[in-house]
Design an enzyme around this catalytic site. Sequence first.
Site, PDB file in Angstrom:
ATOM      1  CD  GLN A 166      -4.620   9.013  -2.003  1.00  0.00           C
ATOM      2  OE1 GLN A 166      -4.792   8.918  -3.201  1.00  0.00           O
ATOM      3  NE2 GLN A 166      -4.510  10.177  -1.396  1.00  0.00           N
ATOM      4  CG  PHE A 167      -3.704   4.775   4.346  1.00  0.00           C
ATOM      5  CD1 PHE A 167      -3.979   5.434   5.538  1.00  0.00           C
ATOM      6  CD2 PHE A 167      -2.453   4.932   3.773  1.00  0.00           C
ATOM      7  CE1 PHE A 167      -3.018   6.227   6.148  1.00  0.00           C
ATOM      8  CE2 PHE A 167      -1.484   5.709   4.363  1.00  0.00           C
ATOM      9  CZ  PHE A 167      -1.765   6.365   5.559  1.00  0.00           C
ATOM     10  CB  THR A 168      -4.990   9.477   2.886  1.00  0.00           C
ATOM     11  OG1 THR A 168      -4.864   9.561   1.474  1.00  0.00           O
ATOM     12  CG2 THR A 168      -3.628   9.213   3.516  1.00  0.00           C
TER      13      THR A 168
END
Length: 156
Positions: free
Chosen positions: A79-81
């Site tokens: 999850q790059f966020t």
Amino acid sequence: MRAVIQRCRSASVTVGDEVISSIGKGLCILIGISRNDTKKDIDYMVRKIVNLRIFEDENGKRWTHSVQDKKYEILCISQFTLYCTLKGNKPDFHHSMAADASEKFYSDFLSSMKAAYSDDKIKDGKFGALMQVNIQNDGPVTINLESPRNEGEVAN
């Protein structure tokens, strides 16, 4: 690296209409990779995740057993966020590792998790896909974990 670790009764990942991974009791982990992360960060996170004592023992005493002690499953989701910063009200992801490099890095993380714990107990989502994650949090227990900051890294 950053992780949001949730003790769960069950968790699953769906892409489109297909469930691609699911686990029973264990941990659901959202993994964020920063552009400055190294193998040292992987080693730290794997050691902490596998040994994190957030399960109770057979007598109900809390915070005594790890996922490894209980032989439960782990569902990992990239999850790059998790490395988002806000520019006004707009999310900015420049602290996240670039997609092509982070896909290899995430794969290395999963391999390290499997080596440290159990190949058949580690599941994951689909890197880069739009996923729907269903988590039945147990407790609720949610732990935020971050690898030690690298020299020269700027806090966001």
